[in-house]
Design a protein around this motif. Structure first.
Motif, PDB file in Angstrom:
ATOM      1  N   LYS A 103       0.817  -1.209   0.000  1.00  0.00           N
ATOM      2  CA  LYS A 103       0.000   0.000   0.000  1.00  0.00           C
ATOM      3  C   LYS A 103       0.851   1.260   0.000  1.00  0.00           C
ATOM      4  CE  LYS A 103      -4.029   2.117   0.403  1.00  0.00           C
ATOM      5  NZ  LYS A 103      -3.579   3.488   0.563  1.00  0.00           N
ATOM      6  N   GLU A 104       1.973   1.217   0.666  1.00  0.00           N
ATOM      7  CA  GLU A 104       2.844   2.389   0.694  1.00  0.00           C
ATOM      8  C   GLU A 104       3.395   2.692  -0.697  1.00  0.00           C
ATOM      9  OE1 GLU A 104       6.585   4.137   3.356  1.00  0.00           O
ATOM     10  OE2 GLU A 104       6.044   2.010   3.431  1.00  0.00           O
ATOM     11  N   GLU A 125       0.837   7.058  -6.633  1.00  0.00           N
ATOM     12  CA  GLU A 125      -0.287   7.977  -6.811  1.00  0.00           C
ATOM     13  C   GLU A 125       0.149   9.417  -6.618  1.00  0.00           C
ATOM     14  OE1 GLU A 125      -3.342   7.825  -7.695  1.00  0.00           O
ATOM     15  OE2 GLU A 125      -3.845   5.699  -7.744  1.00  0.00           O
ATOM     16  N   ALA A 126       0.979   9.670  -5.640  1.00  0.00           N
ATOM     17  CA  ALA A 126       1.443  11.036  -5.390  1.00  0.00           C
ATOM     18  C   ALA A 126       2.332  11.548  -6.519  1.00  0.00           C
ATOM     19  CB  ALA A 126       2.185  11.098  -4.063  1.00  0.00           C
ATOM     20  N   ASP A 170       0.647   4.448  -2.659  1.00  0.00           N
ATOM     21  CA  ASP A 170       0.498   5.861  -2.280  1.00  0.00           C
ATOM     22  C   ASP A 170       1.597   6.719  -2.892  1.00  0.00           C
ATOM     23  OD1 ASP A 170      -1.713   5.134  -0.825  1.00  0.00           O
ATOM     24  OD2 ASP A 170      -0.624   4.949   1.072  1.00  0.00           O
TER      25      ASP A 170
END
Length: 342
Positions: free
Chosen positions: A9-10, A16-17, A13
């Protein structure tokens, strides 16, 4: 440079950023991966995950236009007899001239003989009247090809086709390029022309009669030869056309985006011209695709205006999502039983 190794998940993220964040810019997979390296992060499958994320990005899929490479494969219309197949369509509206605003044009697919008539309206009544006069002069053809206009697709037109035993074929709906190529005979396929008028006057009647008999005897052979050469020519044209387009396969159940060409008349470069996603219901062999929508009836469009839509969770995150859901079920048995949690 020492980078921090992340996963799961990290990693999502961070991607996505770097891709969709305030400074992301929705760049491609390579540039997105470079941004991840620049901020000091790393994991072994970063390029593969970045490509998967960019492919499934909704905003990125709604950008761009359609080109000639997005056309559907070409379908040949082979005709062997004159006046067997007619193509019919309306031109206009034009500025009014003696009360006429439209021109109804019919073209024979083999000889390219053109019949045209100026008309005040473009309804089914004038079309049927025009066809009856056309059949009286040239005979009833085997087929008539038209677009999907309401003046051709109606009960009155269908009754006339049924009465004269004519097949009505409908071309794919498109505002760009039709995938049904017109019949075109190369100049070398035409039979030898008759002698000029001045030379014909010097020949006696017997010579002209014998020459005509020879031509009539050769006509069947020339027709067969022209048909074979035309078939070879069309196969070569189709091969050249299909070699320049993308190898796209639409299957029933696929999700696609639809290119809206009418938006080009409005201002605004940044407004997306892609609508959807829609679900494919049926794929026709001549390039037409039937789509379904959540609110409204099904509709048909040309495959030229479609592209595949990749939605949902990226592939590399599906095992992680299943693991998280399974963990929640183990810690909350009520989720597994379908009992709502307050």
């Amino acid at each position: 440079m020492i980078r921090r190794c992340v996963h799961g998940k990290e990693a999502l993220d961070i991607l996505e950023a770097c891709h969709n964040g305030p400074t992301g810019g929705h760049h491609g997979a390579n540039l997105t991966a470079k941004k991840v390296f620049d901020v000091g992060f790393f994991w072994p499958s970063i390029y593969k995950d970045a490509h998967e994320l960019v492919k499934n990005c909704d905003s990125c899929q709604r950008q761009g236009k359609i080109s000639q490479r997005d056309e559907m494969p070409q379908n040949s219309i082979q005709v062997c007899e004159i006046f067997d197949v007619w193509g019919i369509d309306f031109m206009g509206p034009f500025p009014s001239s003696k009360g006429n605003k439209y021109i109804l044009v019919a073209v024979d697919y083999l000889s390219k003989w053109v019949e045209a008539k100026a008309l005040p309206t473009n309804d089914a009544r004038v079309v049927c009247k025009f066809l009856k006069s056309l059949f009286a002069r040239f005979g009833a053809p085997r087929a008539i090809i038209s677009d999907r206009g309401t003046h051709f697709c109606n009960d009155q037109f269908a009754k006339v086709m049924l009465k004269y035993g004519v097949t009505h074929r409908v071309s794919p709906p498109t505002a760009y390029h039709s995938t049904d190529n017109s019949i075109s005979l190369p100049i070398e396929l035409e039979p030898p022309s008759l002698l000029g008028p001045l030379k014909m006057q010097t020949l006696i009647y017997q010579t002209r009669r014998d020459q005509r008999k020879v031509q009539l005897n050769e006509l069947s052979e020339l027709r067969d030869q022209a048909y074979e050469n035309s078939l070879i020519y069309k196969e070569k044209t189709k091969r050249i056309h299909d070699a320049k387009i993308k190898n796209r396969v639409f299957n029933v159940g696929d999700q696609v985006l639809l290119f809206n060409s009418r938006l080009k008349i409005f201002s605004g470069k940044l407004k997306s011209r892609w609508s959807g996603p829609f679900t494919i219901v049926q794929v026709f062999p001549y390039g037409t695709v039937e789509l379904s929508q959540n609110s409204g009836p099904n509709f048909k469009v040309n495959g030229h205006r479609l592209k595949h839509y990749f939605g949902g969770c990226p592939g590399f995150l599906k095992p992680l999502v299943l693991f998280v859901l399974r963990s929640q079920e183990l810690h909350n048995p009520q989720l597994h039983l379908g009992i709502p949690i307050s």
